[in-house]
Structures are given as structure tokens and as C-alpha cells.
Design an enzyme around this catalytic site. Structure first.
Site, PDB file in Angstrom:
ATOM      1  N   ARG A 200     -13.783  -3.469  -5.927  1.00  0.00           N
ATOM      2  CA  ARG A 200     -14.210  -4.865  -6.058  1.00  0.00           C
ATOM      3  C   ARG A 200     -15.424  -4.951  -6.976  1.00  0.00           C
ATOM      4  O   ARG A 200     -16.390  -4.201  -6.800  1.00  0.00           O
ATOM      5  CB  ARG A 200     -14.635  -5.442  -4.693  1.00  0.00           C
ATOM      6  CG  ARG A 200     -13.595  -5.607  -3.623  1.00  0.00           C
ATOM      7  CD  ARG A 200     -12.540  -6.673  -3.821  1.00  0.00           C
ATOM      8  NE  ARG A 200     -12.779  -7.772  -4.731  1.00  0.00           N
ATOM      9  CZ  ARG A 200     -13.373  -8.918  -4.419  1.00  0.00           C
ATOM     10  NH1 ARG A 200     -13.794  -9.143  -3.209  1.00  0.00           N
ATOM     11  NH2 ARG A 200     -13.515  -9.875  -5.308  1.00  0.00           N
TER      12      ARG A 200
ATOM     13  N   TYR B 108     -21.166  -2.564   3.381  1.00  0.00           N
ATOM     14  CA  TYR B 108     -21.477  -3.684   4.275  1.00  0.00           C
ATOM     15  C   TYR B 108     -21.947  -3.142   5.619  1.00  0.00           C
ATOM     16  O   TYR B 108     -21.446  -2.114   6.097  1.00  0.00           O
ATOM     17  CB  TYR B 108     -20.230  -4.525   4.531  1.00  0.00           C
ATOM     18  CG  TYR B 108     -19.771  -5.381   3.389  1.00  0.00           C
ATOM     19  CD1 TYR B 108     -20.200  -6.704   3.268  1.00  0.00           C
ATOM     20  CD2 TYR B 108     -18.872  -4.897   2.451  1.00  0.00           C
ATOM     21  CE1 TYR B 108     -19.748  -7.509   2.231  1.00  0.00           C
ATOM     22  CE2 TYR B 108     -18.413  -5.691   1.419  1.00  0.00           C
ATOM     23  CZ  TYR B 108     -18.855  -6.999   1.311  1.00  0.00           C
ATOM     24  OH  TYR B 108     -18.408  -7.789   0.290  1.00  0.00           O
TER      25      TYR B 108
ATOM     26  N   TYR C 117     -17.497  -1.661  -4.643  1.00  0.00           N
ATOM     27  CA  TYR C 117     -16.982  -0.736  -3.621  1.00  0.00           C
ATOM     28  C   TYR C 117     -15.469  -0.646  -3.723  1.00  0.00           C
ATOM     29  O   TYR C 117     -14.803  -1.578  -4.170  1.00  0.00           O
ATOM     30  CB  TYR C 117     -17.421  -1.168  -2.213  1.00  0.00           C
ATOM     31  CG  TYR C 117     -16.996  -2.557  -1.809  1.00  0.00           C
ATOM     32  CD1 TYR C 117     -15.737  -2.789  -1.243  1.00  0.00           C
ATOM     33  CD2 TYR C 117     -17.854  -3.638  -1.974  1.00  0.00           C
ATOM     34  CE1 TYR C 117     -15.347  -4.068  -0.867  1.00  0.00           C
ATOM     35  CE2 TYR C 117     -17.472  -4.920  -1.608  1.00  0.00           C
ATOM     36  CZ  TYR C 117     -16.223  -5.131  -1.049  1.00  0.00           C
ATOM     37  OH  TYR C 117     -15.842  -6.397  -0.692  1.00  0.00           O
TER      38      TYR C 117
ATOM     39  N   HIS D 279     -20.851 -13.264  -1.136  1.00  0.00           N
ATOM     40  CA  HIS D 279     -20.024 -14.292  -0.487  1.00  0.00           C
ATOM     41  C   HIS D 279     -20.875 -15.525  -0.189  1.00  0.00           C
ATOM     42  O   HIS D 279     -22.011 -15.397   0.277  1.00  0.00           O
ATOM     43  CB  HIS D 279     -19.464 -13.761   0.835  1.00  0.00           C
ATOM     44  CG  HIS D 279     -18.506 -12.625   0.678  1.00  0.00           C
ATOM     45  ND1 HIS D 279     -17.151 -12.802   0.583  1.00  0.00           N
ATOM     46  CD2 HIS D 279     -18.709 -11.287   0.614  1.00  0.00           C
ATOM     47  CE1 HIS D 279     -16.549 -11.625   0.473  1.00  0.00           C
ATOM     48  NE2 HIS D 279     -17.478 -10.684   0.474  1.00  0.00           N
TER      49      HIS D 279
ATOM     50  N   HIS E   9     -20.259  -8.637  -5.794  1.00  0.00           N
ATOM     51  CA  HIS E   9     -20.177 -10.077  -5.496  1.00  0.00           C
ATOM     52  C   HIS E   9     -21.008 -10.415  -4.278  1.00  0.00           C
ATOM     53  O   HIS E   9     -21.299  -9.558  -3.446  1.00  0.00           O
ATOM     54  CB  HIS E   9     -18.720 -10.504  -5.273  1.00  0.00           C
ATOM     55  CG  HIS E   9     -18.063  -9.774  -4.135  1.00  0.00           C
ATOM     56  ND1 HIS E   9     -17.472  -8.544  -4.287  1.00  0.00           N
ATOM     57  CD2 HIS E   9     -17.927 -10.094  -2.827  1.00  0.00           C
ATOM     58  CE1 HIS E   9     -17.000  -8.124  -3.127  1.00  0.00           C
ATOM     59  NE2 HIS E   9     -17.269  -9.052  -2.203  1.00  0.00           N
TER      60      HIS E   9
END
Lengths: 187, 229
Positions: B149, B100, B139, B154, B152
Site C-alpha cells: 500500500r 499499525y 506496508y 485514513h 496513506h
């Protein structure tokens, strides 16, 4: 149809949802200033922290407010210096405070209040609560919603006006757990 | 409003360790809705930048971002099956390497100078939305030993009022990490598929990008008679 389940907002929402507050190069749809100086009504500041079950401040929460203006109207696009919706993350202030600049709402059906939506890593679904005001004692005492809340928990919904002359500053801390757990709503 | 479906939204799920100190323990107090709850924010085209619907373009500094280009599209509906037009959909995600742009992300993976990872779109008058992006990477995170995770995106949505507010995550089909991910597993089994997009050849654009369909259902007006009586 079945509703889509909620999932946590996670720790990395800031550049998507509150980019300017956090210094990312992307415009944001709203911020923590619901009222500009020109807005009609009683100008107030609401600030506070979010505390976890160990009484530690949460530095990755996002708080949203939705409220009426001083005439009880809901304003979706900023008009005459006011908009009903605001957002603030708790990760940019060194005390992990959120701070909103707004006006005190009006409510013809009871005591004035602001709707609060709480998001953070570690909650699977957002939580709703309300901000009432400590200097609206008479209205609060007559409010049918507040009166149905157990006496020993009612204070968690009431923002405390801080002493001082210049600005109307209210403190509203959100306790996720513990003795002072905030009253959250099935809204 | 139709009630929030708490059967698909359990609050406390201790395998997701951060819930232990952050999830409220007292029962939620039901409220009677007034104008305060039956209104909510709405946004128009003025908040949508030229490339906000295209994350392969809105962060470009000098060349297109790295990774697998995809298109994600679907419909936003209420639980009565009615399409929700002109509602804002905000999205954010990791890059192809699972990193991110957020300053707090400490995963040792590269940022892509040409990928920002945030965007927003409005649904059209039939409730449809569509955006282009890069398929995010998985990640690691600190929840448990070797926790990763699943990939995905959000999503944040408003719907008609503040009660229809939803923040969720969209996953990709057949991810082997599903069974190890407590955030995904927190949703009861019968509802998990609602978080997983479908691969769609119809959405796939020949020679350009693979397509994924993800429909989202928000709370709607009470469909049974005698509401408020």
C-alpha cells in the site's frame, strides 16, 4: 466542486474509530449504547452479523446507526440518557455480532426505522440501509418506501423480534451478496 | 442534497480482491430524504483530548515517536464550495515503519512505543483543520504478489448530515506505488488527484516539520433551484 472520492475503511480502523470497544487506550466519541436505562421509550437490543458472498461472517465491519428518539427527535449529544448516533465493530464478539442498546424510534411520516451505515474492508464506499421492525406490521404495510421495494427483498430491511419475555431483542443480519442480499440505498 | 457522485466512486473493482465477495450486486435504491437523513451526528470540543490533534504527542510514553514529523492541514468544504465549520475529522494511520497498532496487523515491522496513530480534530469556523503526525510508511498486504500500500492516512468525516458521511484515504504526492495499488486505482483517473495531498512550503514549519495540504469536499445541499418540487 467534485466530491472527494471514498476509499475503504480498511481492516485497521478499530483503534481510531472504536478504540474502547476494542480495548485500546483512547477515548471514543460514541459506542453501541444509544440509550441508557434512564432513556424514555421502548428499550430494545438490535444484534446481528454481516455476511459476505460466501455466507461467512465479516469480522472487520463497522456499523453506525442514526435514529430518532421515542418522540421523533434527533439528539446529537446524549440528553436524558439518549443519543441518536451509535457505532459498533464486529471484531470483539466471538460470533462477530454487532449489538446495539437503544430505543424504538418514532416516525410521524411512516413506519419507524433506523438508518444504518455499513463500512468494511472490501467495500470502496460505505453502504446505507435501514432497520424496520417485524412487530410494526401495520405501519410497515402502509409505508410508502417499504412498499416500493420488491416483495421478495423487503424482508432484508426488517429486524426480527426474537421470542423471549424480558427484553425486546431484534435480529438484523446484513447480507452483502447472495439470495438474501440486503437492500442498500442511494441515500 | 446534491447526489452522491458515483462516477468517482465505483463500487466493484475486482483487482482489489476483497471487493469480490463483499460488494453488493443489486442496484442501490434511491430514497427521498426526510429529517431522518437530513440530520446527523455532531461533536464539539468535549470529544477532543489535549493532544488528539498531535499524533507526535498523544502516544508518548518516554520520548517522541520515530519518523519524519509532518503537519497536515486543509479545508473541509461542501460541493457547493461552502466551508463546513466545527465538523469532526477522525484520523488513523500506520507508524513510520508501516505498522499499525491494531492487533490484527501481522506485518513484521516494529511498533513504536511512543506512537498510537489515532487522532481527531474539529474544523474551525472557516472549515480549516490541522494536525501533526509522523509520515506513515508503506506496508505489504496480501492482495497480490508483492502488493504494497502506498503511504496513506485514513480520514473519517461527518459533514452536515448522515448523507455527507465520508471515509477516505489521503496519499502523499508522487508515490511510485500508486500505479500498483488497486485501492487507489479503483478511483477513475480524473479524480485520483483528489486523494493526494500537496506538499506545501507555506505549511512547512521551519526547523520542525514538512507541510502537506489536503482539502476534502463532502456532499452539500442541492444547489439547483426547485429542490423538493
Amino acid at each position: 466542486m467534485t466530491q472527494t472520492p471514498s476509499q475503504t475503511i480498511g481492516p485497521y480502523f478499530a483503534y481510531g474509530l472504536t478504540p474502547q470497544q476494542y480495548g485500546y487506550d483512547h477515548n471514543e466519541i460514541c459506542n453501541s449504547r444509544l440509550a441508557d436505562a434512564s432513556a424514555e421509550g421502548e428499550h430494545i437490543i438490535i444484534k446481528g452479523i454481516v455476511l459476505d458472498g460466501k455466507n461467512q461472517p465479516v469480522n472487520d465491519a463497522m456499523i453506525e446507526l442514526w435514529q430518532a428518539n421515542s418522540k421523533g427527535e434527533f439528539i446529537q449529544t446524549k440528553k436524558d440518557g439518549f443519543v441518536s448516533f451509535g457505532r459498533c465493530g464486529t471484531g470483539t464478539n466471538h460470533d462477530n455480532q454487532f449489538e446495539f442498546h437503544t430505543i424504538k424510534p418514532s416516525n410521524s411520516e411512516g413506519a419507524p426505522y433506523i438508518n444504518v451505515i455499513v463500512f468494511m474492508r472490501g467495500i470502496l464506499s460505505h453502504m446505507y440501509t435501514r432497520i424496520y421492525f417485524s412487530d410494526e406490521e401495520q405501519a410497515n404495510n402502509a409505508d410508502s418506501f417499504l412498499q416500493q421495494i420488491e416483495t421478495n427483498r423487503r424482508h432484508t430491511l426488517i429486524a426480527n423480534k426474537l421470542p423471549g419475555d424480558d427484553l425486546n431483542v431484534y435480529e438484523f443480519n446484513i447480507n452483502m451478496q447472495g439470495q438474501n442480499e440486503t437492500v442498500f440505498l442511494d441515500c | 442534497m446534491n447526489k452522491r457522485d458515483w462516477k468517482i466512486n465505483p463500487l466493484f473493482y475486482p483487482d482489489y480482491k476483497s471487493t469480490v465477495l463483499r460488494t453488493p450486486k443489486q442496484p442501490l435504491i434511491p430514497v427521498k430524504h426526510s429529517l431522518n437523513e437530513l440530520t446527523g451526528p455532531a461533536y464539539g470540543t468535549s470529544v477532543i483530548g489535549e493532544f488528539d490533534h498531535d499524533l507526535t504527542k498523544n502516544g508518548i510514553k518516554n520520548s517522541p515517536p520515530l519518523g519524519e514529523k509532518i503537519v497536515v492541514a486543509g479545508k473541509v468544504l461542501d460541493d457547493n464550495g461552502k466551508a463546513i465549520p466545527n465538523t469532526l475529522v477522525e484520523i488513523w494511520q500506520a507508524n513510520a515503519a508501516g505498522k499499525y497498532i491494531h492487533k490484527a496487523d501481522s506485518h513484521d515491522a516494529p511498533l513504536d512505543p511512543n506512537f498510537f496513530g489515532g487522532g481527531r480534530v474539529l474544523t474551525d469556523k472557516e472549515g480549516n483543520y490541522k494536525f501533526y503526525t509522523i509520515k506513515p510508511g508503506a506496508y505489504p498486504w496480501g492482495n497480490h504478489e508483492n502488493a504494497w500500500r502506498p503511504a496513506h492516512i485514513h480520514f473519517s468525516l461527518f459533514g452536515d448530515n448522515i448523507c455527507s458521511r465520508l471515509v477516505t484515504q489521503m496519499y502523499f504526492p508522487n508515490d511510485p506505488l500508486f500505479k500498483y495499488d488497486p485501492i487507489y486505482q479503483s478511483v477513475p483517473e480524473h479524480a485520483r488527484h483528489l486523494l493526494v495531498s500537496d506538499f506545501s512550503l507555506d505549511l512547512t514549519e521551519s526547523g520542525i516539520c514538512l507541510g502537506y495540504e489536503f482539502n476534502i469536499v463532502l456532499r452539500g445541499k442541492n444547489s439547483t433551484p426547485f429542490e423538493n418540487q
